[in-house]
Design a protein around this motif. Structure first.
Motif, PDB file in Angstrom:
ATOM      1  N   ALA A  31       6.556   3.757   3.113  1.00  0.00           N
ATOM      2  CA  ALA A  31       6.805   2.507   2.743  1.00  0.00           C
ATOM      3  C   ALA A  31       8.312   2.225   2.189  1.00  0.00           C
ATOM      4  O   ALA A  31       8.880   0.996   2.921  1.00  0.00           O
ATOM      5  N   GLU A  32       8.899   3.196   1.618  1.00  0.00           N
ATOM      6  CA  GLU A  32      10.376   2.910   1.269  1.00  0.00           C
ATOM      7  C   GLU A  32      11.318   2.761   2.555  1.00  0.00           C
ATOM      8  O   GLU A  32      12.036   2.005   2.967  1.00  0.00           O
ATOM      9  N   MET A  33      10.941   3.882   3.543  1.00  0.00           N
ATOM     10  CA  MET A  33      11.788   3.543   4.892  1.00  0.00           C
ATOM     11  C   MET A  33      11.440   2.410   5.741  1.00  0.00           C
ATOM     12  O   MET A  33      12.217   1.449   6.244  1.00  0.00           O
ATOM     13  N   ILE A  34      10.087   1.784   5.688  1.00  0.00           N
ATOM     14  CA  ILE A  34       9.980   0.542   6.258  1.00  0.00           C
ATOM     15  C   ILE A  34      10.554  -0.516   5.669  1.00  0.00           C
ATOM     16  O   ILE A  34      11.049  -1.400   6.291  1.00  0.00           O
ATOM     17  N   GLY A  35      10.722  -0.627   4.405  1.00  0.00           N
ATOM     18  CA  GLY A  35      11.460  -1.487   3.511  1.00  0.00           C
ATOM     19  C   GLY A  35      12.996  -1.625   3.962  1.00  0.00           C
ATOM     20  O   GLY A  35      13.557  -2.502   4.430  1.00  0.00           O
ATOM     21  N   GLU A  36      13.375  -0.512   3.966  1.00  0.00           N
ATOM     22  CA  GLU A  36      14.862  -0.226   4.509  1.00  0.00           C
ATOM     23  C   GLU A  36      15.264  -0.740   5.815  1.00  0.00           C
ATOM     24  O   GLU A  36      16.143  -1.373   6.267  1.00  0.00           O
ATOM     25  N   LEU A  78      -4.871  -4.990   7.719  1.00  0.00           N
ATOM     26  CA  LEU A  78      -4.844  -6.517   7.897  1.00  0.00           C
ATOM     27  C   LEU A  78      -3.355  -6.863   7.699  1.00  0.00           C
ATOM     28  O   LEU A  78      -2.951  -7.983   8.590  1.00  0.00           O
ATOM     29  N   ALA A  79      -2.532  -6.401   6.722  1.00  0.00           N
ATOM     30  CA  ALA A  79      -1.298  -6.687   6.690  1.00  0.00           C
ATOM     31  C   ALA A  79      -0.025  -6.325   7.789  1.00  0.00           C
ATOM     32  O   ALA A  79       0.784  -6.822   7.879  1.00  0.00           O
ATOM     33  N   GLY A  80      -0.585  -5.358   8.655  1.00  0.00           N
ATOM     34  CA  GLY A  80       0.213  -4.778   9.495  1.00  0.00           C
ATOM     35  C   GLY A  80       1.552  -4.296   9.122  1.00  0.00           C
ATOM     36  O   GLY A  80       2.688  -4.630   9.803  1.00  0.00           O
ATOM     37  N   ILE A  81       1.413  -3.677   8.108  1.00  0.00           N
ATOM     38  CA  ILE A  81       2.818  -3.027   7.600  1.00  0.00           C
ATOM     39  C   ILE A  81       3.742  -2.370   8.536  1.00  0.00           C
ATOM     40  O   ILE A  81       4.965  -2.769   8.546  1.00  0.00           O
ATOM     41  N   ASN A  82       3.268  -1.336   9.291  1.00  0.00           N
ATOM     42  CA  ASN A  82       4.146  -0.644  10.142  1.00  0.00           C
ATOM     43  C   ASN A  82       4.101  -1.470  11.374  1.00  0.00           C
ATOM     44  O   ASN A  82       5.568  -1.744  12.096  1.00  0.00           O
ATOM     45  N   ARG A  83       3.047  -2.267  11.920  1.00  0.00           N
ATOM     46  CA  ARG A  83       3.479  -3.068  13.223  1.00  0.00           C
ATOM     47  C   ARG A  83       4.426  -4.090  13.114  1.00  0.00           C
ATOM     48  O   ARG A  83       5.171  -4.531  14.220  1.00  0.00           O
ATOM     49  N   ASN A  84       4.178  -4.842  11.771  1.00  0.00           N
ATOM     50  CA  ASN A  84       5.254  -5.871  11.748  1.00  0.00           C
ATOM     51  C   ASN A  84       6.697  -5.383  11.904  1.00  0.00           C
ATOM     52  O   ASN A  84       7.614  -6.224  12.433  1.00  0.00           O
ATOM     53  N   LEU A  85       6.915  -4.424  11.230  1.00  0.00           N
ATOM     54  CA  LEU A  85       8.517  -4.011  11.281  1.00  0.00           C
ATOM     55  C   LEU A  85       8.638  -3.517  12.798  1.00  0.00           C
ATOM     56  O   LEU A  85       9.752  -3.935  13.260  1.00  0.00           O
ATOM     57  N   PHE A  86       7.744  -2.725  13.462  1.00  0.00           N
ATOM     58  CA  PHE A  86       8.210  -2.173  14.742  1.00  0.00           C
ATOM     59  C   PHE A  86       8.217  -3.455  15.736  1.00  0.00           C
ATOM     60  O   PHE A  86       9.077  -3.491  16.764  1.00  0.00           O
ATOM     61  N   ASP A  87       7.344  -4.427  15.596  1.00  0.00           N
ATOM     62  CA  ASP A  87       7.508  -5.837  16.296  1.00  0.00           C
ATOM     63  C   ASP A  87       8.920  -6.299  16.291  1.00  0.00           C
ATOM     64  O   ASP A  87       9.471  -7.032  16.885  1.00  0.00           O
ATOM     65  N   GLY A 106       2.726   9.884  16.326  1.00  0.00           N
ATOM     66  CA  GLY A 106       2.057   8.911  15.569  1.00  0.00           C
ATOM     67  C   GLY A 106       3.143   7.567  15.405  1.00  0.00           C
ATOM     68  O   GLY A 106       3.519   7.093  16.335  1.00  0.00           O
ATOM     69  N   GLY A 107       3.215   7.229  14.153  1.00  0.00           N
ATOM     70  CA  GLY A 107       4.140   6.038  13.941  1.00  0.00           C
ATOM     71  C   GLY A 107       5.647   6.534  14.456  1.00  0.00           C
ATOM     72  O   GLY A 107       6.319   5.414  14.751  1.00  0.00           O
ATOM     73  N   GLY A 108       5.946   7.602  14.367  1.00  0.00           N
ATOM     74  CA  GLY A 108       7.187   7.818  14.971  1.00  0.00           C
ATOM     75  C   GLY A 108       7.406   7.722  16.209  1.00  0.00           C
ATOM     76  O   GLY A 108       8.253   7.138  16.831  1.00  0.00           O
ATOM     77  N   ALA A 109       6.319   7.834  17.414  1.00  0.00           N
ATOM     78  CA  ALA A 109       6.372   7.387  18.561  1.00  0.00           C
ATOM     79  C   ALA A 109       6.153   6.021  18.815  1.00  0.00           C
ATOM     80  O   ALA A 109       6.990   5.336  19.663  1.00  0.00           O
ATOM     81  N   GLU A 110       5.490   5.209  17.936  1.00  0.00           N
ATOM     82  CA  GLU A 110       5.419   3.894  17.898  1.00  0.00           C
ATOM     83  C   GLU A 110       6.773   3.354  17.754  1.00  0.00           C
ATOM     84  O   GLU A 110       7.197   2.066  18.537  1.00  0.00           O
TER      85      GLU A 110
END
Length: 245
Positions: A31-36, A78-87, A106-110
């Motif tokens: 989550a911290e990396m997502i925020g950064e 439903l909040a799409g935490i990782n998806r929203n960042l990658f989009d 996984g998320g690294g590939a995405e």
């Protein structure tokens, strides 16, 4: 410059280089990396530049942080935490490059799929093993991977657990180039140098048009009309004609 806990960010006039910096965890995305990464996106939206993404050490990103995923519930999904960042990364104004070595799972590939172009080393492994953990690859793989490699290969990865090694990634068009271990950043910078010689607005409009769904001939015409009226176009074409003389 902001100091990040999970990223190493180097800002240059024409590009930003972001290194995922959790090597002890194979750069697992938490989550911290997502925020950064959202902070980095905000900078690139405000001041468009090229983006180069890579991972510290032997691996790009071994996936999302499983301990965090285990604690997430329906509302988190439903909040799409990782998806929203990658989009958001996918929508950045100027081209994005992923320089990938080792695991991109996984998320690294995405995250790698969300970039415009990928360069990889011979050690690379792209895969989405999420169903083995009782979940699905829900941060963009279901719609990006079929566009990148075709539906059949995407199903082999997403349903069959198939891992794309360097040869398969090159053969299917997932990556532009396979290079020796340790040389992927050099190769990525060479590509960025070439891209950076192009007109920024032409790059931005081309990316927007290519990413737009369906056919859009009138949008192409309008974008070209805008470019035809720029000083950059006149200067570049004048220089080209003068070189020919």
């Amino acid at each position: 410059m902001t100091t990040f806990a999970t990223l190493d960010v180097s800002e240059q006039p024409d590009r930003v280089v972001v290194t995922l910096d959790r090597p002890a965890q194979r750069n697992a995305i938490n989550a911290e990396m997502i925020g950064e990464l959202h902070e980095v996106c905000a900078r690139l939206e405000a001041e468009p530049r090229l983006l180069l993404l890579t991972g510290r050490g032997d691996h790009f990103a071994g996936g999302a942080d499983i301990a965090e995923l285990q604690a997430r519930g329906r509302d988190d999904a439903l909040a799409g935490i990782n998806r929203n960042l990658f989009d958001r990364i996918g929508r950045l104004p100027l081209p994005t490059i992923a320089a990938v070595s080792g695991f991109a799972l996984g998320g690294g590939a995405e995250l790698a799929y969300a970039c415009d172009i990928r360069i990889a080393t011979s050690t690379v492994k792209f895969g989405n093993p999420e169903p083995g953990l009782g979940i699905m690859a829900a941060a963009g793989a279901s719609y990006r991977l079929p566009q990148l490699v075709g539906t059949s290969v995407a199903k082999q990865v997403l349903l069959g657990g198939h891992v794309l090694d360097a040869d398969a990634a090159l053969r299917t068009g997932l990556v532009l180039e396979i290079v020796d271990p340790g040389t992927h950043m050099e190769a990525a910078h060479r590509l960025l140098d070439r891209i950076a010689r192009s007109a920024p607005l032409a790059l931005r409009l081309t990316k927007t048009i290519v990413d737009a769904p369906g056919t859009h001939p009138f949008a192409d015409d309008i974008a070209q009309a805008v470019l035809f009226e720029t000083d950059d176009k006149q200067d570049r074409m004048t220089a080209f004609l003068e070189r020919k003389r």
